[in-house]
Design an enzyme around this catalytic site. Structure first.
Site, mmCIF file in Angstrom:
data_model
loop_
_atom_site.group_PDB
_atom_site.id
_atom_site.type_symbol
_atom_site.label_atom_id
_atom_site.label_comp_id
_atom_site.label_asym_id
_atom_site.label_seq_id
_atom_site.Cartn_x
_atom_site.Cartn_y
_atom_site.Cartn_z
ATOM 1 N N SER A 1 1.093 -1.020 0.050
ATOM 2 C CA SER A 1 -0.176 -0.062 0.108
ATOM 3 C C SER A 1 0.526 1.315 0.907
ATOM 4 O O SER A 1 1.691 1.394 0.310
ATOM 5 C CB SER A 1 -0.657 -0.013 1.056
ATOM 6 O OG SER A 1 -1.422 0.712 1.083
ATOM 7 N N TYR B 1 -2.575 0.100 10.303
ATOM 8 C CA TYR B 1 -2.272 -0.940 8.945
ATOM 9 C C TYR B 1 -1.794 -0.361 7.953
ATOM 10 O O TYR B 1 -1.025 -1.768 7.361
ATOM 11 C CB TYR B 1 -4.286 -0.125 8.055
ATOM 12 C CG TYR B 1 -4.377 -0.009 6.339
ATOM 13 C CD1 TYR B 1 -4.083 -1.382 5.906
ATOM 14 C CD2 TYR B 1 -3.650 0.525 5.304
ATOM 15 C CE1 TYR B 1 -4.365 -2.038 5.086
ATOM 16 C CE2 TYR B 1 -3.845 -0.257 4.100
ATOM 17 C CZ TYR B 1 -4.040 -1.006 4.081
ATOM 18 O OH TYR B 1 -4.061 -1.020 3.031
#
Length: 324
Positions: free
Chosen positions: A129, A154
């Site tokens: 990501s 995250y």
């Protein structure tokens, strides 16, 4: 030859499996169909896939390493496309252990499965990501930037996935590639993302929440501009023990307020806006330097935001009518 795809009922997984099936691949998909967002959307994606020749589905928790190992031992995939993860920056503040379970333990299960396959596995490709870059003023973001200050749990789990993958590649001769996705959007997308949340609010007559008073930028990347290079990467057969990461993004960041205006035009509606401060765990901007992916795999994003949001808006209207 068989491709194992984790996160099969997810946004990118659904589109990737369709593309693989279109070219005649055999695909085994796994997903736990959790309720982070409406499972009906995930099931609807699967319903589009289930009758296609070459596709089978297994409902499974990635963190169940014994089940994952048993599956790969049975189907012996030659490639793994690992897209399954607990997504969302803000949700990680409220539900941190969901991220440890899916993104750490789950990723480790996939790495162990890749180790178990040995020479039979040509390539493990996994989703990382843009969030690994954290908050930074130097743009665009390059793969060789130091990424040791993630802004959310995250992001930290995605960075950990990259480190674990590098270690496994070195220790066990696995060919592995991580793709750092930048704000992927489009039809069949994720309802927790801003463009979908804004669309819901406009259709339902609610104001939209605009964080950091709109002073944000995102490198929006249309789903088709993700899938084509993703398959090129998956088709590659790097040397055993080779690990690498690539940015995969539009390389053209858009201001949040400009995105909202574009979405309003696509939907033919005007949003009432509530301006709010920055949320915890968020970052001001994302901006991919995609030159490495272009150099190695010929990546060139081609869908502008106006076109991409227009396609989403058309699909979204049909989805709302279907669910009404």
């Amino acid at each position: 030859m068989t491709v194992l795809v984790t996160g099969a009922a997810g946004f990118v997984g659904f589109h990737a499996i369709n593309a693989l099936l279109d070219r005649g691949e055999t695909v085994v998909g796994i997903d736990n169909l959790n309720a982070y967002y409406d499972p009906a959307l995930k099931q609807a994606r699967l319903d589009h896939l289930k009758d296609r020749p070459g596709f089978t589905f297994e409902k499974m928790e990635l963190a169940d390493n014994e089940a994952v190992l048993a599956l790969v031992d049975r189907v012996r995939p030659d490639r793994i496309l690992h897209l399954g993860a607990q997504a969302g920056v803000r949700y990680s503040i409220d539900q941190p252990f969901a991220y440890a379970n899916s993104n750490l333990h789950g990723h480790l299960s996939v790495l162990e499965a890749a180790r178990h396959l040995g020479d039979d596995l040509k390539h493990l490709v996994y989703a990382s990501s843009s969030s690994v870059y954290g908050e930074r003023s130097a743009v665009p973001f390059r793969e060789d930037d130091v990424t040791m200050q993630p802004a959310s749990l995250y992001a930290a789990t995605k960075l950990a996935d990259e480190l674990m993958s590098s270690a496994y590649a070195s220790l066990y001769g696995i060919a592995a590639t991580g793709l750092r996705f930048f704000t992927v959007y489009g039809p069949w997308g994720r309802p927790d993302m801003a463009y979908w949340l804004f669309s819901d609010a406009m259709f339902e007559g609610r104001p939209i929440k605009v964080f950091n008073n709109g002073e944000m930028e995102r490198d929006f990347t249309y789903i088709d501009d993700i899938i084509a290079p993703l398959l090129r990467v998956l088709d590659d057969s790097p040397a055993r023990g080779h690990h690498d990461v690539f940015n995969i993004g539009g390389a053209s960041p858009v201001k949040l307020m400009d995105m909202i205006s574009t979405l309003e035009n696509a939907l033919g509606m005007t949003a009432e806006k509530i301006m709010l401060p920055m949320q915890a765990g968020d970052v001001t901007r994302t901006y991919a330097d995609a030159s490495k992916l272009e150099r190695v795999y010929g990546y060139k994003p081609g869908v502008r935001l106006e076109e991409g949001l227009g396609r989403f808006a058309e699909w979204y209207r049909e989805w709302r009518q279907r669910e009404a």
